[in-house]
Design a protein around this motif. Structure first.
Motif, mmCIF file in Angstrom:
data_model
loop_
_atom_site.group_PDB
_atom_site.id
_atom_site.type_symbol
_atom_site.label_atom_id
_atom_site.label_comp_id
_atom_site.label_asym_id
_atom_site.label_seq_id
_atom_site.Cartn_x
_atom_site.Cartn_y
_atom_site.Cartn_z
ATOM 1 N N UNK A 72 45.067 62.584 16.624
ATOM 2 C CA UNK A 72 44.670 63.264 15.394
ATOM 3 C C UNK A 72 43.177 63.244 15.211
ATOM 4 N N UNK A 73 42.753 63.859 14.093
ATOM 5 C CA UNK A 73 41.345 64.096 13.841
ATOM 6 C C UNK A 73 40.496 62.844 13.909
ATOM 7 N N UNK A 74 40.965 61.747 13.307
ATOM 8 C CA UNK A 74 40.152 60.535 13.271
ATOM 9 C C UNK A 74 39.781 60.031 14.649
ATOM 10 N N UNK A 75 40.784 59.868 15.505
ATOM 11 C CA UNK A 75 40.539 59.355 16.857
ATOM 12 C C UNK A 75 39.770 60.348 17.704
ATOM 13 N N UNK A 76 40.097 61.631 17.576
ATOM 14 C CA UNK A 76 39.546 62.630 18.479
ATOM 15 C C UNK A 76 38.211 63.214 18.029
ATOM 16 N N UNK A 77 38.022 63.399 16.718
ATOM 17 C CA UNK A 77 36.818 64.088 16.244
ATOM 18 C C UNK A 77 35.844 63.192 15.487
ATOM 19 N N UNK A 78 36.326 62.077 14.940
ATOM 20 C CA UNK A 78 35.461 61.197 14.159
ATOM 21 C C UNK A 78 34.965 60.008 14.980
ATOM 22 N N UNK A 79 35.861 59.402 15.755
ATOM 23 C CA UNK A 79 35.480 58.201 16.498
ATOM 24 C C UNK A 79 34.270 58.367 17.418
ATOM 25 N N UNK A 80 34.060 59.550 18.047
ATOM 26 C CA UNK A 80 32.871 59.674 18.893
ATOM 27 C C UNK A 80 31.563 59.418 18.162
ATOM 28 N N UNK A 81 31.529 59.635 16.847
ATOM 29 C CA UNK A 81 30.331 59.339 16.068
ATOM 30 C C UNK A 81 30.412 57.987 15.377
ATOM 31 N N UNK A 82 31.628 57.556 15.098
ATOM 32 C CA UNK A 82 31.829 56.325 14.345
ATOM 33 C C UNK A 82 31.576 55.079 15.189
ATOM 34 N N UNK A 83 31.883 55.187 16.488
ATOM 35 C CA UNK A 83 31.738 54.043 17.405
ATOM 36 C C UNK A 83 30.565 54.273 18.351
ATOM 37 N N UNK A 84 29.716 53.290 18.479
ATOM 38 C CA UNK A 84 28.558 53.419 19.367
ATOM 39 C C UNK A 84 28.945 53.286 20.833
ATOM 40 N N UNK A 85 30.030 52.589 21.117
ATOM 41 C CA UNK A 85 30.428 52.363 22.510
ATOM 42 C C UNK A 85 31.887 52.779 22.708
ATOM 43 N N UNK A 86 32.164 54.025 22.489
ATOM 44 C CA UNK A 86 33.530 54.529 22.636
ATOM 45 C C UNK A 86 33.891 54.603 24.119
ATOM 46 N N UNK A 87 35.014 53.980 24.529
ATOM 47 C CA UNK A 87 35.351 53.928 25.958
ATOM 48 C C UNK A 87 36.049 55.177 26.489
ATOM 49 N N UNK A 88 35.995 56.257 25.773
ATOM 50 C CA UNK A 88 36.550 57.523 26.257
ATOM 51 C C UNK A 88 35.829 58.659 25.548
ATOM 52 N N UNK A 89 35.918 59.845 26.102
ATOM 53 C CA UNK A 89 35.324 61.034 25.502
ATOM 54 C C UNK A 89 36.446 62.052 25.299
ATOM 55 N N UNK A 90 36.810 62.355 24.044
ATOM 56 C CA UNK A 90 37.949 63.236 23.801
ATOM 57 C C UNK A 90 37.841 64.594 24.468
ATOM 58 N N UNK A 91 36.637 65.152 24.546
ATOM 59 C CA UNK A 91 36.491 66.496 25.126
ATOM 60 C C UNK A 91 36.367 66.462 26.641
ATOM 61 N N UNK A 92 35.840 65.373 27.189
ATOM 62 C CA UNK A 92 35.640 65.313 28.635
ATOM 63 C C UNK A 92 36.846 64.725 29.369
ATOM 64 N N UNK A 93 37.552 63.792 28.733
ATOM 65 C CA UNK A 93 38.593 63.041 29.422
ATOM 66 C C UNK A 93 40.005 63.577 29.200
ATOM 67 N N UNK A 94 40.124 64.661 28.422
ATOM 68 C CA UNK A 94 41.445 65.228 28.150
ATOM 69 C C UNK A 94 41.453 66.737 28.327
ATOM 70 N N UNK A 95 42.641 67.257 28.594
ATOM 71 C CA UNK A 95 42.880 68.698 28.616
ATOM 72 C C UNK A 95 43.626 69.059 27.329
#
Length: 327
Positions: A97-120
């Motif tokens: 959902x939105x929080x994990x996929x669209x908010x976390x990339x800005x909310x966490x400084x060291x996110x261990x995944x990239x929603x747009x790069x690591x998923x189809x």
């Protein structure tokens, strides 16, 4: 951790070239089971419920078992990492959902995944809007009156949320940004306690999600002013939207989507997109979503990709301006 994760993803990407053409032709294979990772604990939350409804229908349409694998923790990050590192063969997906996929990339400084790069992207599934609700004692009957009241009392109105960086918190930050008002954010660990305190006037307002407050609105315990979406909620059809009230930028919701690990064969992704859209078109499925306060979405894989990009930019700006961080 980041390097290990990237090595896993790169290894999967290299391997997919060895089996993707044949896999796409024979998918789904007899005797296989699909797992859909839901990055939250099981137990009846809106996301988990929608994922299970979808899995039930996909089991019938794909003629193979589709089961939910709950991987809660770290605001969805643990489940997302597990899904991103899965073999890209169409048998392990992510429902998030939105929080994990669209908010976390800005909310966490060291996110261990990239929603747009690591998923189809596969498909948008449903959307649950935030709704502005206020304590009954607050002397405002509509959004215009609320804005005027708040602007003449900066820092005197408290709004509750389910935590720092949550949908309810960011909806409040968006409201302040677009209206020029200044509210006080009060984070809670449990939405039920926040609602109880709203009714008791310990806090004066919330930007709740429709499913979490619809019962209190219908029971007259709180006053609903507007839904933060472009269309009215089927659960509260008499409550106007902020768009129709003249605030088209005040849109906030938790949307849900189905994704696959990077390098999953396009033929499999297209088949899944077709099946999800077919499920979303079923009248009984629409009814079950409406009962949850959710609106069916659907559309192309590109629509999800574009939506994720736009939402990441929008909420990234809000997180940055409000100086919100979770690690």
């Amino acid at each position: 951790m980041r390097r290990l994760f990237l090595n896993t993803v790169l290894g999967a990407a290299a391997a997919v070239g060895l089996f993707s053409p044949a896999l796409a032709e024979s998918w789904p294979a007899a005797g296989k089971t699909m797992q859909i990772i839901v990055p939250a604990p099981g137990g009846g939350g809106t996301g988990d419920t929608i994922a299970r409804l979808l899995a039930e229908q996909l089991t019938t349409r794909l003629k193979m078992p589709v089961v939910i694998d709950n991987r809660g923790g770290a605001n969805g990050n643990i489940g997302a990492v597990a899904a991103a590192g899965a073999t890209p063969d169409g048998y392990r997906l992510l429902f998030s959902w939105a929080g994990t996929l669209a908010v976390n990339p800005s909310l966490y400084r060291h996110l261990p995944f990239d929603p747009r790069r690591d998923f189809e992207p596969i498909a948008l599934v449903a959307d649950v809007p935030n709704i502005i609700v206020v304590n009954n004692a607050l002397p405002v009957k509509d959004v215009a009156a609320l804005i005027a009241y708040a602007k003449t009392r900066p820092g005197q109105l408290n709004f509750g949320s389910t935590g720092n960086g949550s949908s309810m918190h960011l909806a409040g930050e968006l409201f302040m940004r677009e209206t020029g008002s200044r509210l006080v954010h009060v984070p809670y660990n449990a939405p039920g306690l926040a609602t109880t305190n709203l009714i008791a006037n310990d806090i004066q307002m919330m930007f709740q999600l429709v499913p979490g407050i619809v019962g209190q609105v219908k029971g007259g315990n709180v006053r609903a002013l507007a839904v933060m979406s472009a269309s009215r909620s089927p659960a509260l059809p008499d409550v106007p939207t902020l768009a129709e009230l003249g605030y088209p930028k005040l849109l906030s919701s938790t949307w849900f989507a189905l994704l696959a690990p990077k390098n999953t064969p396009p033929a499999i992704l297209d088949r899944l997109n077709t099946e999800v859209n077919a499920v979303l078109a079923m009248p009984e499925f629409k009814k079950r979503l409406a009962d949850l306060g959710a609106v069916p979405m659907g559309g192309s894989r590109q629509l999800l990709a574009d939506h994720l990009s736009a939402e990441t930019t929008k909420w990234g700006r809000i997180v940055s301006e409000a100086k919100i961080q979770s690690d």
